[in-house]
Design a protein around this motif. Sequence first.
Motif, short mmCIF file in Angstrom:
data_model
loop_
_atom_site.label_atom_id
_atom_site.label_comp_id
_atom_site.label_asym_id
_atom_site.label_seq_id
_atom_site.Cartn_x
_atom_site.Cartn_y
_atom_site.Cartn_z
N LEU A 125 -16.95 -4.54 23.05
CA LEU A 125 -17.56 -5.87 23.19
C LEU A 125 -16.55 -6.93 23.57
O LEU A 125 -16.85 -7.84 24.33
CB LEU A 125 -18.27 -6.27 21.88
N LEU A 126 -15.34 -6.80 23.05
CA LEU A 126 -14.29 -7.78 23.35
C LEU A 126 -13.34 -7.31 24.45
O LEU A 126 -12.52 -8.09 24.93
CB LEU A 126 -13.50 -8.10 22.08
N GLY A 127 -13.43 -6.04 24.82
CA GLY A 127 -12.56 -5.52 25.88
C GLY A 127 -11.10 -5.53 25.53
O GLY A 127 -10.24 -5.70 26.40
N ASN A 128 -10.79 -5.35 24.26
CA ASN A 128 -9.41 -5.36 23.80
C ASN A 128 -8.81 -3.96 23.93
O ASN A 128 -8.96 -3.11 23.06
CB ASN A 128 -9.35 -5.83 22.34
N ASP A 129 -8.10 -3.71 25.03
CA ASP A 129 -7.53 -2.38 25.29
C ASP A 129 -6.24 -2.15 24.52
O ASP A 129 -5.74 -1.02 24.47
CB ASP A 129 -7.27 -2.21 26.79
N GLU A 130 -5.68 -3.20 23.93
CA GLU A 130 -4.41 -3.05 23.22
C GLU A 130 -4.60 -2.61 21.77
O GLU A 130 -3.66 -2.14 21.13
CB GLU A 130 -3.64 -4.38 23.26
N VAL A 131 -5.82 -2.77 21.25
CA VAL A 131 -6.05 -2.41 19.86
C VAL A 131 -5.97 -0.89 19.69
O VAL A 131 -6.38 -0.13 20.57
CB VAL A 131 -7.43 -2.93 19.39
N THR A 132 -5.42 -0.44 18.57
CA THR A 132 -5.31 1.00 18.29
C THR A 132 -6.07 1.34 17.01
O THR A 132 -6.27 0.50 16.14
CB THR A 132 -3.85 1.42 18.12
N GLN A 133 -6.47 2.60 16.91
CA GLN A 133 -7.19 3.04 15.72
C GLN A 133 -6.31 2.93 14.48
O GLN A 133 -6.79 2.55 13.40
CB GLN A 133 -7.67 4.48 15.90
N SER A 134 -5.05 3.23 14.61
CA SER A 134 -4.15 3.17 13.44
C SER A 134 -3.99 1.75 12.93
O SER A 134 -3.94 1.52 11.72
CB SER A 134 -2.78 3.76 13.80
N THR A 135 -3.94 0.78 13.86
CA THR A 135 -3.80 -0.62 13.45
C THR A 135 -5.02 -1.09 12.68
O THR A 135 -4.91 -1.72 11.62
CB THR A 135 -3.59 -1.52 14.68
N VAL A 136 -6.21 -0.79 13.22
CA VAL A 136 -7.45 -1.21 12.56
C VAL A 136 -7.62 -0.51 11.22
O VAL A 136 -7.99 -1.11 10.21
CB VAL A 136 -8.66 -0.94 13.47
N ALA A 137 -7.32 0.79 11.19
CA ALA A 137 -7.45 1.55 9.94
C ALA A 137 -6.55 0.97 8.86
O ALA A 137 -6.95 0.87 7.68
CB ALA A 137 -7.11 3.01 10.19
N LYS A 138 -5.35 0.57 9.24
CA LYS A 138 -4.41 0.00 8.28
C LYS A 138 -4.94 -1.32 7.71
O LYS A 138 -4.79 -1.59 6.52
CB LYS A 138 -3.06 -0.23 8.95
N GLU A 139 -5.57 -2.13 8.55
CA GLU A 139 -6.12 -3.40 8.08
C GLU A 139 -7.18 -3.20 7.01
O GLU A 139 -7.35 -4.03 6.12
CB GLU A 139 -6.72 -4.18 9.26
N TYR A 140 -7.91 -2.08 7.11
CA TYR A 140 -8.99 -1.82 6.16
C TYR A 140 -8.56 -0.86 5.05
O TYR A 140 -9.39 -0.47 4.22
CB TYR A 140 -10.20 -1.22 6.89
#
Length: 338
Positions: free
Chosen positions: A299-314
């Motif tokens: 939805l935001l077209g953020n190609d720089e985001v990674t699964q590991s980064t998001v998982a760590k935030e949660y």
Amino acid sequence: MSKKKVGRNDPCICGSRKKYRHCCGKSRVVNSNGINPNFELDVLHHQLQTFAFENYGDKIKEQSQLFEHPSIKGNSELVDIYFTGLTLWIITKLKFLENKQTILELFYHIVVAKLSPNVKQLFSRWMKSNPSIYEVISVPEGSEEGFVELRDLLTNRRYSIPFRVGDEYIKGSFVVGALVPFAGFYSFLLTIIKLYGHNNIGIHELVNRFSKKKGGLSAQFPEFLAEALLLGVHNEENNPLYEQVAQTFADHMVENDVDDAVILQGLDLWKKFCEKEKPSFKKAEPYAAALEYYVQKNLLGNDEVTQSTVAKEYDASVSSMSTNYRKLTNMIETETVE
């Protein structure tokens, strides 16, 4: 009457288990120049909380137990939210003290003689405030300080309340609470409950039904609040974890200043996924992380985001989040084909 101060990062004295600045402290206002009555009203607001919980804490707890709701029993998060809202109603509306007074009315009679005329006029109107449900109409852009505009679903009346950096409101979502007047604006009394991912039609039908009951929504508030909280649970078994995923996801997205419309798109996606797949799981964080990752990528077209980064935030494992992301994606792709 005690005038003990509560620090912004101390546990809130209403018993919500949240920090004071994230709960009752949200309705504090900026100190005035000595002419504006808002500073005195703010002090009264704090003193009311102290008066209620230090003098009637046990009685509030006893009254709360009389209104336990079987539909949410067993879900600690929903129970905590329910009893936080119930406490507001008990303090302001339930006439269980001697002489058929509420705690708010008793407090008013104790302090009224010391109030300036302007403050007395405004504070007296707090007695007439009823809990209601409001739609968030607008929020200041860029998380700047300003005013949030709300619409009362019962009366259709609009209100402006202060918005400060760190506040979390989503345009199009709903909040439950009791608004009281200050000089130039309104503010929530004691606490506020935010409903994320709740169906607009379902909320309006609920409000319409309770408005027709004896005494209206205010008199029937415990039952109304329980049903409003359950509207956020999207499967036949009323799985409370579904709402927890929506709440966790929305909180993270608001903290990251994501546009309200995008957040609501994500919540709608989660609702459809729950209705179609009825997923079974024990922890909300991996699904909330997967939902954010999908929103960031698609939805935001953020190609720089990674699964590991998001998982760590949660605080979720990458493998669990990745598995849930595939489930979300498969459901969306299936819907597209159909």
